[in-house]
Design an enzyme around this catalytic site. Structure first.
Site, mmCIF file in Angstrom:
data_model
loop_
_atom_site.group_PDB
_atom_site.id
_atom_site.type_symbol
_atom_site.label_atom_id
_atom_site.label_comp_id
_atom_site.label_asym_id
_atom_site.label_seq_id
_atom_site.Cartn_x
_atom_site.Cartn_y
_atom_site.Cartn_z
ATOM 1 N N ILE A 1 0.796 -1.227 0.081
ATOM 2 C CA ILE A 1 -0.039 -0.073 -0.088
ATOM 3 C C ILE A 1 0.946 1.215 0.150
ATOM 4 O O ILE A 1 1.819 1.407 0.779
ATOM 5 C CB ILE A 1 -0.821 0.093 1.191
ATOM 6 C CG1 ILE A 1 -1.550 -1.269 1.230
ATOM 7 C CG2 ILE A 1 -1.878 1.359 1.321
ATOM 8 C CD1 ILE A 1 -2.498 -1.452 2.521
ATOM 9 N N CYS A 2 0.529 2.137 -0.887
ATOM 10 C CA CYS A 2 1.156 3.477 -0.829
ATOM 11 C C CYS A 2 -0.041 4.725 -0.916
ATOM 12 O O CYS A 2 -1.181 4.411 -0.913
ATOM 13 C CB CYS A 2 2.219 3.696 -1.367
ATOM 14 S SG CYS A 2 1.791 3.861 -3.665
ATOM 15 N N ARG A 3 0.358 5.835 -1.304
ATOM 16 C CA ARG A 3 -0.708 6.740 -1.453
ATOM 17 C C ARG A 3 -1.315 6.766 -2.740
ATOM 18 O O ARG A 3 -2.641 6.662 -2.667
ATOM 19 C CB ARG A 3 0.297 8.400 -1.585
ATOM 20 C CG ARG A 3 -0.968 9.334 -1.845
ATOM 21 C CD ARG A 3 0.104 10.692 -1.910
ATOM 22 N NE ARG A 3 -0.886 11.762 -2.375
ATOM 23 C CZ ARG A 3 -0.765 11.964 -3.686
ATOM 24 N NH1 ARG A 3 -0.268 11.558 -4.695
ATOM 25 N NH2 ARG A 3 -1.751 13.032 -4.077
ATOM 26 N N MET B 1 -3.964 4.757 -1.070
ATOM 27 C CA MET B 1 -4.845 5.302 -0.212
ATOM 28 C C MET B 1 -5.739 6.458 -0.958
ATOM 29 O O MET B 1 -6.886 6.594 -0.409
ATOM 30 C CB MET B 1 -4.016 5.863 0.962
ATOM 31 C CG MET B 1 -3.416 4.947 1.948
ATOM 32 S SD MET B 1 -4.416 3.672 2.373
ATOM 33 C CE MET B 1 -5.086 4.710 3.916
#
Length: 98
Positions: A62-64, A90
């Site tokens: 997961i990242c931005r 996200m």
């Protein structure tokens, strides 16, 4: 590279499935909220700490927005890990954060 949509991940979590999630954003970003149950491992440390991960588990990265987690997926795949990138990161996550 395998990907999972935010809605698919939410459905797995809602169904009570055990999902191993790693958030590769920086500390100031995760301070604004992470998916509950996710482990924080900044992208810059993945190369140095990947040996602490379990190759028998599948991980959702997961990242931005999905770019940095994609980089983490490529590296971890090259090391023999089973990883999936959260598509849209996200920015597209509508579920709970902690």
């Amino acid at each position: 590279m395998k990907t999972i949509q935010p809605e698919e991940l939410q459905a797995k979590l809602d169904a009570g499935e055990t999902v191993h999630m790693i958030d590769v954003r920086e500390s100031d970003e995760v301070a604004n909220g992470m998916i509950p149950g996710a482990q924080h491992l900044p992208l810059g440390l993945v190369e140095f700490k990947h040996q602490e991960l379990d190759k028998s588990k599948e991980y959702v990265m997961i990242c931005r927005s999905g770019g940095r987690s994609g980089q983490a997926c490529q590296f971890l795949e090259s090391q023999g890990f089973d990883v999936t990138n959260l598509s849209g990161g996200m920015l597209d996550w509508k579920g709970q954060v902690q």
